[in-house]
Design a protein around this motif. Structure first.
Motif, PDB file in Angstrom:
ATOM      1  N   LYS A  48      34.470 -43.855  17.841  1.00 57.66           N
ATOM      2  CA  LYS A  48      35.853 -43.482  18.152  1.00 57.66           C
ATOM      3  C   LYS A  48      36.819 -44.664  18.095  1.00 57.66           C
ATOM      4  O   LYS A  48      37.986 -44.508  17.756  1.00 57.66           O
ATOM      5  CB  LYS A  48      35.907 -42.818  19.529  1.00 57.66           C
ATOM      6  CG  LYS A  48      35.180 -41.477  19.595  1.00 57.66           C
ATOM      7  CD  LYS A  48      35.227 -40.883  20.996  1.00 57.66           C
ATOM      8  CE  LYS A  48      34.482 -39.561  21.053  1.00 57.66           C
ATOM      9  NZ  LYS A  48      34.483 -38.977  22.424  1.00 57.66           N
ATOM     10  N   LEU A  49      36.340 -45.864  18.433  1.00 59.72           N
ATOM     11  CA  LEU A  49      37.220 -47.030  18.414  1.00 59.72           C
ATOM     12  C   LEU A  49      37.562 -47.483  16.996  1.00 59.72           C
ATOM     13  O   LEU A  49      38.500 -48.250  16.806  1.00 59.72           O
ATOM     14  CB  LEU A  49      36.577 -48.199  19.158  1.00 59.72           C
ATOM     15  CG  LEU A  49      36.808 -48.306  20.666  1.00 59.72           C
ATOM     16  CD1 LEU A  49      36.174 -49.579  21.201  1.00 59.72           C
ATOM     17  CD2 LEU A  49      38.281 -48.276  21.015  1.00 59.72           C
ATOM     18  N   GLN A  50      36.815 -47.031  16.020  1.00 58.27           N
ATOM     19  CA  GLN A  50      37.050 -47.493  14.654  1.00 58.27           C
ATOM     20  C   GLN A  50      38.238 -46.800  13.993  1.00 58.27           C
ATOM     21  O   GLN A  50      38.570 -47.099  12.841  1.00 58.27           O
ATOM     22  CB  GLN A  50      35.783 -47.289  13.821  1.00 58.27           C
ATOM     23  CG  GLN A  50      34.618 -48.145  14.294  1.00 58.27           C
ATOM     24  CD  GLN A  50      33.368 -47.978  13.442  1.00 58.27           C
ATOM     25  OE1 GLN A  50      33.259 -47.027  12.665  1.00 58.27           O
ATOM     26  NE2 GLN A  50      32.434 -48.893  13.579  1.00 58.27           N
ATOM     27  N   GLY A 329      32.590 -53.286  20.186  1.00 58.10           N
ATOM     28  CA  GLY A 329      33.692 -52.839  21.017  1.00 58.10           C
ATOM     29  C   GLY A 329      33.273 -51.675  21.893  1.00 58.10           C
ATOM     30  O   GLY A 329      32.637 -50.735  21.420  1.00 58.10           O
ATOM     31  N   VAL A 331      34.632 -49.248  25.444  1.00 54.91           N
ATOM     32  CA  VAL A 331      35.535 -48.860  26.527  1.00 54.91           C
ATOM     33  C   VAL A 331      34.865 -47.768  27.335  1.00 54.91           C
ATOM     34  O   VAL A 331      34.308 -46.812  26.766  1.00 54.91           O
ATOM     35  CB  VAL A 331      36.883 -48.337  25.977  1.00 54.91           C
ATOM     36  CG1 VAL A 331      37.739 -47.773  27.106  1.00 54.91           C
ATOM     37  CG2 VAL A 331      37.624 -49.432  25.231  1.00 54.91           C
ATOM     38  N   LEU A 344      34.246 -45.058  24.401  1.00 47.72           N
ATOM     39  CA  LEU A 344      34.727 -45.305  23.039  1.00 47.72           C
ATOM     40  C   LEU A 344      33.956 -46.505  22.507  1.00 47.72           C
ATOM     41  O   LEU A 344      33.906 -47.551  23.159  1.00 47.72           O
ATOM     42  CB  LEU A 344      36.224 -45.604  23.034  1.00 47.72           C
ATOM     43  CG  LEU A 344      37.168 -44.583  23.672  1.00 47.72           C
ATOM     44  CD1 LEU A 344      38.588 -45.125  23.702  1.00 47.72           C
ATOM     45  CD2 LEU A 344      37.116 -43.263  22.925  1.00 47.72           C
ATOM     46  N   HIS A 345      33.366 -46.357  21.334  1.00 47.70           N
ATOM     47  CA  HIS A 345      32.528 -47.411  20.771  1.00 47.70           C
ATOM     48  C   HIS A 345      33.059 -47.876  19.413  1.00 47.70           C
ATOM     49  O   HIS A 345      33.639 -47.093  18.654  1.00 47.70           O
ATOM     50  CB  HIS A 345      31.093 -46.922  20.546  1.00 47.70           C
ATOM     51  CG  HIS A 345      30.338 -46.582  21.789  1.00 47.70           C
ATOM     52  ND1 HIS A 345      29.229 -47.292  22.205  1.00 47.70           N
ATOM     53  CD2 HIS A 345      30.513 -45.588  22.694  1.00 47.70           C
ATOM     54  CE1 HIS A 345      28.752 -46.743  23.332  1.00 47.70           C
ATOM     55  NE2 HIS A 345      29.525 -45.706  23.641  1.00 47.70           N
ATOM     56  N   ASP A 346      32.816 -49.138  19.124  1.00 49.63           N
ATOM     57  CA  ASP A 346      32.958 -49.711  17.789  1.00 49.63           C
ATOM     58  C   ASP A 346      31.697 -50.516  17.546  1.00 49.63           C
ATOM     59  O   ASP A 346      31.632 -51.717  17.823  1.00 49.63           O
ATOM     60  CB  ASP A 346      34.202 -50.602  17.704  1.00 49.63           C
ATOM     61  CG  ASP A 346      34.438 -51.148  16.295  1.00 49.63           C
ATOM     62  OD1 ASP A 346      33.582 -50.925  15.418  1.00 49.63           O
ATOM     63  OD2 ASP A 346      35.477 -51.814  16.082  1.00 49.63           O
ATOM     64  N   ILE A 355      36.543 -56.433  24.583  1.00 51.94           N
ATOM     65  CA  ILE A 355      37.808 -55.812  24.981  1.00 51.94           C
ATOM     66  C   ILE A 355      38.161 -56.182  26.420  1.00 51.94           C
ATOM     67  O   ILE A 355      37.364 -56.001  27.337  1.00 51.94           O
ATOM     68  CB  ILE A 355      37.721 -54.284  24.812  1.00 51.94           C
ATOM     69  CG1 ILE A 355      37.526 -53.947  23.333  1.00 51.94           C
ATOM     70  CG2 ILE A 355      38.973 -53.593  25.364  1.00 51.94           C
ATOM     71  CD1 ILE A 355      37.244 -52.484  23.068  1.00 51.94           C
ATOM     72  N   VAL A 358      42.792 -51.962  28.296  1.00 51.29           N
ATOM     73  CA  VAL A 358      43.000 -50.700  27.573  1.00 51.29           C
ATOM     74  C   VAL A 358      44.240 -50.052  28.172  1.00 51.29           C
ATOM     75  O   VAL A 358      44.191 -49.468  29.258  1.00 51.29           O
ATOM     76  CB  VAL A 358      41.778 -49.769  27.709  1.00 51.29           C
ATOM     77  CG1 VAL A 358      41.922 -48.571  26.770  1.00 51.29           C
ATOM     78  CG2 VAL A 358      40.474 -50.511  27.423  1.00 51.29           C
ATOM     79  N   LEU A 367      44.595 -52.391  22.832  1.00 52.08           N
ATOM     80  CA  LEU A 367      43.296 -52.947  23.200  1.00 52.08           C
ATOM     81  C   LEU A 367      43.401 -54.466  23.273  1.00 52.08           C
ATOM     82  O   LEU A 367      43.625 -55.142  22.258  1.00 52.08           O
ATOM     83  CB  LEU A 367      42.228 -52.539  22.187  1.00 52.08           C
ATOM     84  CG  LEU A 367      42.026 -51.016  22.032  1.00 52.08           C
ATOM     85  CD1 LEU A 367      41.187 -50.712  20.805  1.00 52.08           C
ATOM     86  CD2 LEU A 367      41.390 -50.436  23.281  1.00 52.08           C
ATOM     87  N   MET A 378      45.409 -48.005  18.751  1.00 46.76           N
ATOM     88  CA  MET A 378      44.989 -46.689  18.297  1.00 46.76           C
ATOM     89  C   MET A 378      46.165 -45.717  18.547  1.00 46.76           C
ATOM     90  O   MET A 378      46.631 -45.593  19.668  1.00 46.76           O
ATOM     91  CB  MET A 378      43.750 -46.217  19.058  1.00 46.76           C
ATOM     92  CG  MET A 378      42.535 -47.097  18.849  1.00 46.76           C
ATOM     93  SD  MET A 378      41.142 -46.603  19.899  1.00 46.76           S
ATOM     94  CE  MET A 378      40.852 -44.941  19.289  1.00 46.76           C
TER      95      MET A 378
END
Length: 380
Positions: A48-50, A329, A331, A344-346, A355, A358, A367, A378
């Motif tokens: 989702k972070l991407q 990444g 959150v 939320l991952h990257d 990070i 937020v 971020l 985002m």
């Protein structure tokens, strides 16, 4: 043989020299609660972070924390000691410098004590920026003129103990009280890696009354207290203890006022700032994840062994620890009770990693980071 003998003498001399060399840290053994939690349920890996993008590459270095004004402008501070305003059209304007204006500012953490390093930033009800500068103290800054007013110097401290590492910040909209954290009374921000490795409990949560100028210690003996966030009703504060991977709730109102309780521990990573989301949850930036792999995470492995920590602090340059940090990444989203409700991952750091903050504002999520040379955002 003589050559080998001379080499042996040199090697023994080096080992003895390293052994007797005093270590800069004084750690104690620490027993972890257990291995990191598995990546299942709300912690399950996603991408989702991407979906974000980077702004101001090469212009903003380490935008650590954020706030906004009534007109919708966003403010942040960077490693060179500067405060910036980001306009609605994504324009970038320098507000002020917290410390001296030197060409070397931002080039090395060695200059931070004179250049300043703004960490927590918030807007008070008078429209003034309140800034927790890690080295230079608590300030009020006029966002239009850049004029700075010192509220509380690090040298003043509280209860006879000077501040060394001002960090998190929050302001009550009801009382105007400024809540903030001093992450350590021993180590400044430029030595944050030693702070984390040593794993001491020299941090404090404090409250400053801007009307009287009085500062109070709310909690002490904390493990690198960092980000703080008020609940929607301002009846409690959430507070991150970074070096131990834990989040507390400190009650401000009601029958539990003045008491604290752990709401999340043995976390999947080390928490930085905590912010209230736009839908009454808490968002936590993770500086470094603790993912279970073939071997335990580095800090987990060395936690019980103070001798190993002392040795590493003597022989390993601080910059070398960066190679051990994963480009990941992460959150966490927490409910008001502290339960993880989403993440939320990257996974490969394609947008960001490490990070710090937020911040949700007008349909955009900002971020933060302590060192990266760009601002990830985002948009909805």
């Amino acid at each position: 043989m003589l050559g080998m003998g001379a080499l042996s003498v040199v090697m023994v001399a080096v080992v003895v020299g390293v052994y007797i060399l005093p270590s800069p840290i004084d750690p104690v053994p620490h027993t972890l609660e257990g291995p990191p939690p598995p990546l299942v349920g709300p912690l399950a890996v996603n991408t989702k972070l991407q979906k974000g993008r980077r702004l101001f590459t090469g212009q903003l270095h380490g935008p650590e924390s954020f706030t906004s004004d009534r007109e919708g402008n966003v403010y942040t501070g960077t490693v060179d000691g500067k405060l910036w305003r980001i306009g609605l059209d994504d324009s970038l304007t320098l507000v002020t410098r917290m410390g001296q204006d030197l060409a070397e500012c931002g080039s090395s953490t060695d200059y931070e004590p004179v250049c300043g390093r703004p960490h927590g930033v918030r807007m008070d009800k008078r429209g003034q920026l309140i800034v927790a500068d890690s080295y230079l103290g608590l300030h009020s800054v006029d966002p239009h003129t850049g004029h700075k007013t010192l509220l509380l110097a690090n040298s003043e401290g509280a209860d006879g103990v000077p501040f060394a590492f001002l960090n998190g910040l929050e302001i009550s909209s009801e009382t105007g009280t400024i809540y903030f954290t001093d992450s350590s009374s021993r180590w400044g921000r430029r030595h944050v890696k030693l702070e984390v490795i040593e794993l001491n409990s020299l941090g404090r949560l404090l409250a400053y009354d801007p009307e009287s100028g009085r500062v109070r210690v709310l909690l002490d003996s904390l493990y690198m207290p960092n980000g703080i966030a008020l609940s929607p009703d301002e009846d409690f504060l959430m507070m991150a203890e970074t070096s131990i991977g834990r989040i507390w709730r400190y009650w401000l109102k009601g029958p539990k006022a003045g008491t604290k309780e752990v709401v999340l521990s043995n976390m999947i990573g080390y928490p930085d700032n905590i912010r209230l989301s736009d839908h009454r949850t808490f968002l936590v930036g993770i500086t470094t994840p603790r993912f279970p792999k073939m071997m335990p995470p580095f800090l987990d492995m060395i936690a019980p062994y103070p001798g190993v920590k002392r040795f590493l602090a003597k022989v390993v340059p601080l910059s070398w620890y960066n190679v051990m940090l994963p480009y990941y990444g992460l959150v966490l989203e927490l409910g008001l009770d502290g339960e993880v409700v989403g993440t939320l991952h990257d996974p490969n750091g394609s947008l960001t990693w490490a990070i710090s903050d937020v911040f949700q504002h007008r349909g955009r999520t900002y971020l933060g980071s302590t060192d990266l040379p760009f601002l990830p955002v985002m948009d909805e």
